[in-house]
Design a protein around this motif. Structure first.
Motif, PDB file in Angstrom:
ATOM      1  N   GLN B 147       0.832  -1.210   0.000  1.00  0.00           N
ATOM      2  CA  GLN B 147       0.000   0.000   0.000  1.00  0.00           C
ATOM      3  C   GLN B 147       0.867   1.261   0.000  1.00  0.00           C
ATOM      4  O   GLN B 147       0.499   2.275  -0.587  1.00  0.00           O
ATOM      5  CB  GLN B 147      -0.954  -0.003   1.203  1.00  0.00           C
ATOM      6  CG  GLN B 147      -2.079  -1.030   1.019  1.00  0.00           C
ATOM      7  CD  GLN B 147      -2.890  -1.249   2.276  1.00  0.00           C
ATOM      8  OE1 GLN B 147      -2.497  -0.847   3.377  1.00  0.00           O
ATOM      9  NE2 GLN B 147      -4.030  -1.914   2.132  1.00  0.00           N
ATOM     10  N   ILE B 149       3.825   1.426  -1.450  1.00  0.00           N
ATOM     11  CA  ILE B 149       4.319   1.537  -2.833  1.00  0.00           C
ATOM     12  C   ILE B 149       3.239   2.159  -3.723  1.00  0.00           C
ATOM     13  O   ILE B 149       3.491   3.125  -4.451  1.00  0.00           O
ATOM     14  CB  ILE B 149       4.722   0.143  -3.386  1.00  0.00           C
ATOM     15  CG1 ILE B 149       5.850  -0.484  -2.542  1.00  0.00           C
ATOM     16  CG2 ILE B 149       5.148   0.243  -4.855  1.00  0.00           C
ATOM     17  CD1 ILE B 149       7.151   0.263  -2.543  1.00  0.00           C
ATOM     18  N   ASP B 150       2.012   1.612  -3.662  1.00  0.00           N
ATOM     19  CA  ASP B 150       0.932   2.122  -4.522  1.00  0.00           C
ATOM     20  C   ASP B 150       0.540   3.560  -4.175  1.00  0.00           C
ATOM     21  O   ASP B 150       0.231   4.353  -5.059  1.00  0.00           O
ATOM     22  CB  ASP B 150      -0.327   1.244  -4.381  1.00  0.00           C
ATOM     23  CG  ASP B 150      -0.213  -0.060  -5.164  1.00  0.00           C
ATOM     24  OD1 ASP B 150       0.588  -0.131  -6.115  1.00  0.00           O
ATOM     25  OD2 ASP B 150      -0.953  -1.008  -4.813  1.00  0.00           O
ATOM     26  N   ILE B 153       4.936   5.855  -3.164  1.00  0.00           N
ATOM     27  CA  ILE B 153       6.055   5.766  -4.115  1.00  0.00           C
ATOM     28  C   ILE B 153       5.575   5.916  -5.561  1.00  0.00           C
ATOM     29  O   ILE B 153       6.138   6.705  -6.332  1.00  0.00           O
ATOM     30  CB  ILE B 153       6.805   4.419  -3.952  1.00  0.00           C
ATOM     31  CG1 ILE B 153       7.359   4.288  -2.534  1.00  0.00           C
ATOM     32  CG2 ILE B 153       7.935   4.309  -4.976  1.00  0.00           C
ATOM     33  CD1 ILE B 153       8.361   5.337  -2.164  1.00  0.00           C
ATOM     34  N   PRO B 155       2.861   7.330  -7.009  1.00  0.00           N
ATOM     35  CA  PRO B 155       2.507   8.682  -7.477  1.00  0.00           C
ATOM     36  C   PRO B 155       3.707   9.618  -7.570  1.00  0.00           C
ATOM     37  O   PRO B 155       3.769  10.469  -8.454  1.00  0.00           O
ATOM     38  CB  PRO B 155       1.518   9.193  -6.417  1.00  0.00           C
ATOM     39  CG  PRO B 155       1.042   7.994  -5.693  1.00  0.00           C
ATOM     40  CD  PRO B 155       2.112   6.948  -5.796  1.00  0.00           C
ATOM     41  N   LEU B 175       0.331  12.866   0.121  1.00  0.00           N
ATOM     42  CA  LEU B 175       0.174  11.451  -0.226  1.00  0.00           C
ATOM     43  C   LEU B 175       0.149  10.566   1.032  1.00  0.00           C
ATOM     44  O   LEU B 175      -0.660   9.643   1.133  1.00  0.00           O
ATOM     45  CB  LEU B 175       1.318  11.005  -1.167  1.00  0.00           C
ATOM     46  CG  LEU B 175       1.267  11.617  -2.578  1.00  0.00           C
ATOM     47  CD1 LEU B 175       2.574  11.321  -3.330  1.00  0.00           C
ATOM     48  CD2 LEU B 175       0.075  11.091  -3.379  1.00  0.00           C
ATOM     49  N   ARG B 178      -3.188  10.954   2.784  1.00  0.00           N
ATOM     50  CA  ARG B 178      -4.269  10.241   2.101  1.00  0.00           C
ATOM     51  C   ARG B 178      -4.157   8.746   2.365  1.00  0.00           C
ATOM     52  O   ARG B 178      -5.152   8.056   2.581  1.00  0.00           O
ATOM     53  CB  ARG B 178      -4.244  10.549   0.604  1.00  0.00           C
ATOM     54  CG  ARG B 178      -5.645  10.542   0.012  1.00  0.00           C
ATOM     55  CD  ARG B 178      -5.643  10.781  -1.487  1.00  0.00           C
ATOM     56  NE  ARG B 178      -5.058  12.069  -1.835  1.00  0.00           N
ATOM     57  CZ  ARG B 178      -4.477  12.318  -3.010  1.00  0.00           C
ATOM     58  NH1 ARG B 178      -4.410  11.363  -3.933  1.00  0.00           N
ATOM     59  NH2 ARG B 178      -3.967  13.504  -3.266  1.00  0.00           N
ATOM     60  N   ARG B 181      -5.384   7.958   5.996  1.00  0.00           N
ATOM     61  CA  ARG B 181      -6.695   8.482   6.379  1.00  0.00           C
ATOM     62  C   ARG B 181      -7.673   7.350   6.646  1.00  0.00           C
ATOM     63  O   ARG B 181      -7.698   6.365   5.914  1.00  0.00           O
ATOM     64  CB  ARG B 181      -7.222   9.402   5.287  1.00  0.00           C
ATOM     65  CG  ARG B 181      -8.373  10.273   5.700  1.00  0.00           C
ATOM     66  CD  ARG B 181      -8.605  11.352   4.660  1.00  0.00           C
ATOM     67  NE  ARG B 181      -8.768  10.744   3.321  1.00  0.00           N
ATOM     68  CZ  ARG B 181      -8.629  11.417   2.184  1.00  0.00           C
ATOM     69  NH1 ARG B 181      -8.305  12.690   2.212  1.00  0.00           N
ATOM     70  NH2 ARG B 181      -8.809  10.811   1.037  1.00  0.00           N
TER      71      ARG B 181
END
Lengths: 181, 181
Positions: B147, B149-150, B153, B155, B175, B178, B181
């Motif tokens: 998660q 990485i996705d 990293i 973006p 990032l 988000r 959250r």
């Protein structure tokens, strides 16, 4: 519809044939060798055209590869039209994953990546426009186009470039679920 | 610590000087021309070595560029050590953004991207290891390395490659916020 079936009056049939042959040569050579080993003289020989014609039309190799990468995912195709944003985004993301699971499309994207940065790559500008169009059909949704780029497009493209073996049948739905959670 | 200051006994001083000069030549040429216009003969001339020495040590240009991109973000640097995962992740992500806001580092990453896919790029494998190390210090956190990485990293790297002008002082924190959250 493919560009070469609707050549403009100005460019005419012969020019359209050149575009068709060059595109075909690039796709074949990228598939055979990987985008970083393809050169303009190689493409010219395979396409049966003079290298000068390639430089005149595209300027340089990165621009040519970027043009081919753009052309392969038709910007005029129909977008999904479901009743909710989750279904639309998931269908759209699955289409992107399917497209880039084909090794030749991934290789073209990697080739385009090496030339990106200075100017915005066209194929990705199209994806941003599409995200905006999907959102416009669902004005009630709580996400923005930027969040769709960061949460869905970026992880897919990152995997295409660096970890293509991690793209699977659930990638698209998982990313959309996490974005909308 | 730079690799060239600690040459192994086997390679010796002369070999270490070659590595140093080649790296310096690649960085200069990538900065001047962009990674897709750099060739091995160009690097050899600038570094004052024979092209054969480059092919013998690195195999090919993509491998060489990948080696330089890896080397520039020191895998042995200290990681952040805060009391909560949010602070650690944000500091780590800010460091990554700062690193890739330097045009030469972004250009090297793009050059590495064009050769990626078949094998995993070393510089990104290091980031995955680091995500795991940060999580190990905070076993209570509800996120996984995948998660991170996705969500963080990918973006950042996507923007480095395609939209470098969108990286700003708030990107890293936004990032991470988000994600958690």
């Amino acid at each position: 519809m493919d560009t070469e079936t609707t050549p403009s009056k100005r460019t005419g049939g012969r020019s359209a044939a050149v575009i068709h042959n060059v595109r075909k040569a690039v796709e074949e050579l990228v598939r055979e060798k990987g985008s970083e080993r393809v050169t303009v003289p190689m493409i010219a020989e395979r396409a049966g055209v003079n290298p000068t014609s390639i430089y005149r039309r595209w300027g340089d190799l990165p621009t040519l590869i970027n043009d081919i990468a753009t052309y392969r995912l038709d910007p005029n195709r129909r977008l999904p039209e479901h009743d909710d944003i989750r279904e639309d985004l998931a269908a759209w993301a699955r289409e992107l994953v399917e497209h880039y699971r084909k090794p030749v499309n991934a290789a073209l994207l990697r080739g385009g990546a090496s030339a990106a940065g200075e100017r915005q790559a066209d194929c990705l500008r199209d994806r941003r426009t599409e995200a905006g169009m999907l959102l416009a059909r669902h004005p009630e949704s709580a996400v923005t186009a930027d969040q769709i780029i960061d949460g869905v497009i970026a992880p897919i493209i990152y995997r295409v470039i660096f970890l293509p073996w991690t793209l699977d049948d659930t990638t698209a739905d998982d990313l959309v679920d996490r974005l909308l959670r």
